[in-house]
Motif scaffolding. Structure first.
Motif, PDB file in Angstrom:
ATOM      1  N   GLN A  98      81.374  48.077  11.210  1.00  0.00           N
ATOM      2  CA  GLN A  98      81.076  47.332   9.981  1.00  0.00           C
ATOM      3  C   GLN A  98      79.871  46.419  10.163  1.00  0.00           C
ATOM      4  O   GLN A  98      78.991  46.336   9.295  1.00  0.00           O
ATOM      5  CB  GLN A  98      82.298  46.516   9.580  1.00  0.00           C
ATOM      6  CG  GLN A  98      82.099  45.633   8.367  1.00  0.00           C
ATOM      7  CD  GLN A  98      83.337  44.785   8.078  1.00  0.00           C
ATOM      8  OE1 GLN A  98      84.471  45.209   8.294  1.00  0.00           O
ATOM      9  NE2 GLN A  98      83.111  43.573   7.616  1.00  0.00           N
ATOM     10  N   ASP A  99      79.793  45.737  11.307  1.00  0.00           N
ATOM     11  CA  ASP A  99      78.702  44.794  11.550  1.00  0.00           C
ATOM     12  C   ASP A  99      77.357  45.489  11.755  1.00  0.00           C
ATOM     13  O   ASP A  99      76.297  44.882  11.524  1.00  0.00           O
ATOM     14  CB  ASP A  99      79.013  43.931  12.779  1.00  0.00           C
ATOM     15  CG  ASP A  99      80.215  43.024  12.567  1.00  0.00           C
ATOM     16  OD1 ASP A  99      80.602  42.821  11.404  1.00  0.00           O
ATOM     17  OD2 ASP A  99      80.777  42.538  13.568  1.00  0.00           O
ATOM     18  N   ASN A 100      77.389  46.734  12.218  1.00  0.00           N
ATOM     19  CA  ASN A 100      76.146  47.436  12.569  1.00  0.00           C
ATOM     20  C   ASN A 100      75.903  48.683  11.731  1.00  0.00           C
ATOM     21  O   ASN A 100      75.068  49.514  12.094  1.00  0.00           O
ATOM     22  CB  ASN A 100      76.188  47.828  14.053  1.00  0.00           C
ATOM     23  CG  ASN A 100      76.254  46.640  14.978  1.00  0.00           C
ATOM     24  OD1 ASN A 100      75.272  45.934  15.169  1.00  0.00           O
ATOM     25  ND2 ASN A 100      77.422  46.394  15.551  1.00  0.00           N
ATOM     26  N   GLU A 101      76.586  48.809  10.595  1.00  0.00           N
ATOM     27  CA  GLU A 101      76.559  50.071   9.853  1.00  0.00           C
ATOM     28  C   GLU A 101      75.148  50.490   9.443  1.00  0.00           C
ATOM     29  O   GLU A 101      74.802  51.676   9.513  1.00  0.00           O
ATOM     30  CB  GLU A 101      77.460  49.972   8.622  1.00  0.00           C
ATOM     31  CG  GLU A 101      77.711  51.310   7.981  1.00  0.00           C
ATOM     32  CD  GLU A 101      78.946  51.327   7.095  1.00  0.00           C
ATOM     33  OE1 GLU A 101      78.809  51.754   5.939  1.00  0.00           O
ATOM     34  OE2 GLU A 101      80.019  50.910   7.555  1.00  0.00           O
ATOM     35  N   ASP A 102      74.323  49.536   9.038  1.00  0.00           N
ATOM     36  CA  ASP A 102      72.969  49.891   8.610  1.00  0.00           C
ATOM     37  C   ASP A 102      72.179  50.555   9.732  1.00  0.00           C
ATOM     38  O   ASP A 102      71.415  51.503   9.495  1.00  0.00           O
ATOM     39  CB  ASP A 102      72.214  48.652   8.119  1.00  0.00           C
ATOM     40  CG  ASP A 102      72.732  48.152   6.769  1.00  0.00           C
ATOM     41  OD1 ASP A 102      73.447  48.921   6.100  1.00  0.00           O
ATOM     42  OD2 ASP A 102      72.422  47.009   6.395  1.00  0.00           O
ATOM     43  N   ALA A 103      72.376  50.080  10.956  1.00  0.00           N
ATOM     44  CA  ALA A 103      71.661  50.658  12.095  1.00  0.00           C
ATOM     45  C   ALA A 103      72.270  51.984  12.541  1.00  0.00           C
ATOM     46  O   ALA A 103      71.583  52.802  13.162  1.00  0.00           O
ATOM     47  CB  ALA A 103      71.666  49.674  13.268  1.00  0.00           C
ATOM     48  N   LEU A 104      73.533  52.213  12.212  1.00  0.00           N
ATOM     49  CA  LEU A 104      74.227  53.412  12.680  1.00  0.00           C
ATOM     50  C   LEU A 104      74.091  54.593  11.724  1.00  0.00           C
ATOM     51  O   LEU A 104      74.158  55.746  12.158  1.00  0.00           O
ATOM     52  CB  LEU A 104      75.718  53.107  12.894  1.00  0.00           C
ATOM     53  CG  LEU A 104      76.052  51.975  13.875  1.00  0.00           C
ATOM     54  CD1 LEU A 104      77.566  51.824  13.992  1.00  0.00           C
ATOM     55  CD2 LEU A 104      75.441  52.227  15.238  1.00  0.00           C
TER      56      LEU A 104
END
Length: 633
Positions: A454-460
Motif C-alpha cells: 500500500q505504501d509503495n504501490e505507485d512505484a510497484l
C-alpha cells in the motif's frame, strides 16, 4: 498406508498433492466441475470424477458429491488441499462418518480454532500471547464503544468468523467507530452468516509472522520454524519467505514454542499454521508478537518451509493420516538457507488488479533460461499449461514461483530474475509487479510491514507504455516477415509473410506510429511472439501487443459514455433502469469474477441508454453493458 487418495480441490495444489502421492505409490482421484473438464489436475490424476457445474457452490463446495466420488472410485482417503472445504469441520466429520480417512486435523480441532474470539480465549488459557483487545460476549454498541476507548485508538474491528480480509475495519478516531462497526457487521453477516466482532489494538508497524506446526495421533507436536508473510495486498498474501528476516534465535525459540503450545491445546493432528502479528517498531521481539489465528490446513506458502527444512509436508500429511508418527523429532529439524515464494496471478496491476481471464495462448516461465547461482534452485508449482484457460469462476493463480538459496539475497535475485523472464499472453499477469516488489530497496533491506505494498504501490505498478525498442521489434517482424523460430521452444508462432518494405504503420491500443526501417538499431534483443496479424513483445514480465490495423475501430469507448465490462464475469446487481437519469460517479451495476466485486459508475451526468444486462447474467470482457448519454443530447 493410504492406497487411493481423492483430492477435493483443483489447480496447483491438486497437482502438488498428486506429485507426492505418485512418488509414494498412492493412486490419485481428481474431481472437477464443468469449467475444469480439461484442467491439468484432471489430466494428471489416475482417475477423475465430474462433480457438477462451474460455480464452486455447485461443485467443489458440495461435500456429499465429493464423498460420493470417493466411494465410486474406491478411494480410501480424502485430502482437502486448501480453501474450499479444507477447514469445514462438518465436512471433515462427514468424511470420517463415511468410513474414509480425513487427511487433516480432527473436526474438534477445526471447530476450536474456527471462531477468532473463542480461539483467542483458548490461547490465552494455554499461555500463548494474544493481541490486547476485547473478545467478550457483550456485543452491544455501547459496550464495544467503551472497550474501543479503553484499548486506545487506532483499533481494529474483526469479524469473529472472518477470513481473507473480510469483516475487518481499522478505526482511527472515536467519532468513526460506530459507522465502521455497522459496516463491518454488515459485511460479516453477508460473508459468514455471523455478525459478531472482536476488537484488537492496532499494531502500528505490523509484520505477519506464522509458524508451521505438525502433530500426530501419538501426542507428538513439532514446529518447522517460521515464515514472514508481511507482503500483502488487501489482506491477501503476495510474497512469503522463510525464515523471517531479522529473527534472532531467542525470539524464534519463544514464538515457535508458543505455536507448539497452541497446537497441543487443541490436540492437533496434521499440518497447521499458527499466525502471529508482530509489532516490529523495534525489530522482532518475543514480547511484541501476538497470536492472531490458526489455519487448520496446509498453507499456500508451504513450499518455502519445505525448501528450508527438506521436508515434504504432503508426505507427512499422508503418513500421519495413516496413523504413523511424525517422521522427525524436533531436534532433527534444521534451517538450511532461505526461500521466497511469489504468487503469480492472472490479473492486471495497471487496471486495479482486475482479474484477467481467457486462454493462455503463450505461457513460458523460462526457468530453464535463468542463470542461477551455484547454491540456488527454482521451484514452480502450477495448475495450468500453455493452451489452458484461466476461468472466471475460481482463484486466478497461474503459479507459485519459489526460489531457494544459501542467503536471502541470492533467493531474492533469482526470484526477481524469474519474474522478469516470465512470458504470458494474452492473459495479463502480475509478474512485473512481483519483480518490482522483490527489487525494491526496502524489501531487499527487510524493512517489512503489512502496509509495504500500500505504501509503495505507485512505484510497484508497472508502466504499460511500450518503449521505442518494443515498437522497433514489432516493426522489424512485420517488415521482414520473420517467423518466430529464433529461440528453442518458440516455434509455435505463425509466419507473417509480409513483403519486405521500408515503412509500416503500427497500432498499440489507440496509439499509432509510422516506423521506418532506417531507424532500426542493431542492439535490439527483446523477446517476441507472433501469431497471425498480432505481435506480442515480451520484456521484463510485460507484454506489448501490436497490430497493423485498428482492432475494433468504431467500437464503443469509455470517452463516449459507454460502460464496458473490464473483465468477464457475472452481473450481481443492476442499480439503474433504461432511461434513468444518473449523476457522475453514481453506481450503475456490479460485476463479480474470481471472488472480486467491481462496481461500474457513471462517467458523467446523463441518461442511461441501451441497458443490455440484468442481474444474474454473464458478460464477456469489453462487452458494452449500457451507455450514459449527456442529458442535453
Amino acid at each position: 498406508m493410504i492406497t487411493k487418495l481423492l483430492i477435493a480441490n483443483r489447480g496447483e495444489i491438486a497437482c502438488r498433492i498428486m506429485r507426492t502421492a505418485r512418488a509414494m505409490g498412492v493412486a490419485t482421484v481428481a474431481v472437477y466441475s464443468d469449467a475444469d473438464a480439461k484442467a491439468l489436475h484432471v489430466r494428471s490424476a489416475d482417475e477423475a470424477v465430474h462433480i457438477g457445474p462451474s460455480p464452486a457452490a455447485e461443485s467443489y463446495l458440495v461435500g456429499a458429491k465429493i464423498i460420493a466420488a470417493a466411494k465410486q472410485t474406491g478411494a480410501d482417503a480424502i485430502h482437502p488441499g486448501y480453501g474450499f472445504l479444507s477447514e469445514n469441520a462438518d465436512f471433515a466429520q462427514a468424511v470420517l462418518d463415511a468410513g474414509l480417512i480425513w487427511v487433516g486435523p480432527k473436526p474438534s480441532s477445526i471447530r476450536a480454532m474456527g471462531l477468532k474470539d473463542a480461539a483467542k480465549q483458548l490461547m490465552r488459557a494455554a499461555g500463548v500471547p494474544v493481541t490486547p483487545g476485547y473478545d467478550g460476549s457483550d456485543q452491544s454498541v455501547e459496550r464495544l464503544t467503551k472497550e474501543a476507548g479503553a484499548i486506545g485508538y487506532p483499533v481494529l474491528i474483526k469479524a469473529v468468523a472472518g477470513g481473507g480480509g473480510k469483516g475487518m475495519r481499522k478505526v482511527d478516531a472515536p467519532e468513526d467507530f460506530v459507522a465502521a462497526l455497522e459496516s463491518c457487521r454488515r459485511e460479516a453477516k453477508a460473508s459468514f452468516g455471523n455478525d459478531e466482532v472482536l476488537l484488537e489494538k492496532w499494531i502500528t508497524s505490523p509484520r505477519h509472522i506464522e509458524v508451521q506446526v505438525f502433530g500426530d495421533s501419538h501426542g507428538n507436536v513439532v514446529h518447522l520454524f517460521e515464515r514472514d508473510c508481511s507482503l500483502q495486498r488487501r489482506h491477501q498474501k503476495v510474497i512469503e519467505e522463510a525464515p523471517a528476516p531479522g529473527m534472532d534465535e531467542a525470539t524464534r525459540e519463544a514464538i515457535c514454542a508458543a505455536a507448539v503450545r497452541a497446537a497441543k491445546a487443541v490436540d492437533y493432528e496434521g499440518a497447521g499454521t499458527i499466525e502471529f502479528i508482530a509489532d516490529a517498531s523495534e525489530g522482532l521481539r518475543a514480547d511484541r508478537i501476538f497470536f492472531m489465528e490458526m489455519n487448520t490446513r496446509l498453507q499456500v506458502e508451504h513450499p518455502v518451509t519445505e525448501e528450508i527444512t527438506g521436508v515434504d509436508l504432503v508426505e507427512w500429511q499422508l503418513r500421519v493420516a495413516s496413523g504413523e508418527p511424525i517422521p522427525l523429532k524436533q531436534e532433527d529439524l534444521k534451517i538450511n538457507g532461505h526461500a521466497i515464494e511469489a504468487r503469480l496471478y492472472a490479473e492486471d496491476p495497471a487496471k486495479g488488479f482486475l482479474p484477467s481471464t481467457g486462454r493462455l495462448e503463450w505461457l513460458d516461465l523460462n526457468q530453464d533460461h535463468l542463470d542461477l547461482w551455484p547454491d540456488a534452485k527454482i521451484r514452480i508449482e502450477t495448475g495450468v499449461e500453455q493452451g489452458d484457460t484461466v476461468s472466471p469462476f475460481y482463484d486466478p493463480m497461474i503459479a507459485k514461483l519459489v526460489a531457494h538459496g544459501s542467503t536471502r539475497e541470492i533467493a531474492i535475485e533469482n526470484l526477481a530474475s524469474l519474474t522478469r523472464l516470465t512470458e504470458i499472453w494474452p492473459v495479463r499477469s502480475n509478474a512485473p509487479f512481483l519483480g518490482n516488489a522483490l527489487e525494491h530497496d526496502d524489501f531487499y533491506d527487510a524493512k517489512l510491514t503489512t502496509s509495504f505494498i500500500q505504501d509503495n504501490e505507485d512505484a510497484l505498478i508497472p508502466k504499460m507504455e511500450p518503449a521505442d525498442a518494443h515498437w522497433e521489434m514489432a516493426a522489424r517482424l512485420y517488415l521482414d516477415g520473420v517467423d518466430d523460430t529464433e529461440r528453442e521452444g518458440m516455434g509455435t508462432g505463425l509466419r507473417l509473410n509480409a513483403p519486405s518494405r521500408e515503412t509500416v504503420v503500427l497500432y498499440h491500443g489507440s496509439e499509432s506510429k509510422l516506423i521506418d526501417r532506417k531507424s532500426f538499431k542493431r542492439d535490439n534483443a527483446v523477446l517476441h511472439y507472433v501469431t497471425g496479424e498480432t505481435v506480442a513483445i515480451f520484456d521484463e514480465g510485460l507484454y506489448f501487443e501490436f497490430r497493423k490495423d485498428i482492432r475494433g475501430s468504431g467500437a464503443a469507448s469509455a470517452a463516449d459514455g459507454a460502460i464496458i465490462a473490464p473483465m468477464p464475469g457475472k452481473v450481481i446487481a443492476v442499480d439503474v433502469a433504461e432511461g434513468q437519469t444518473v449523476t457522475a460517479g453514481q453506481r450503475l451495476m456490479v460485476l463479480e469474477a474470481m471472488k472480486m466485486e467491481h462496481a461500474l459508475a457513471a462517467p458523467f451526468d446523463g441518461v442511461v441508454e441501451g441497458l443490455a444486462v440484468s442481474a444474474g447474467g454473464q458478460v464477456q470482457v469489453e462487452a458494452v453493458l449500457c451507455r450514459v448519454v449527456p442529458a442535453s443530447e
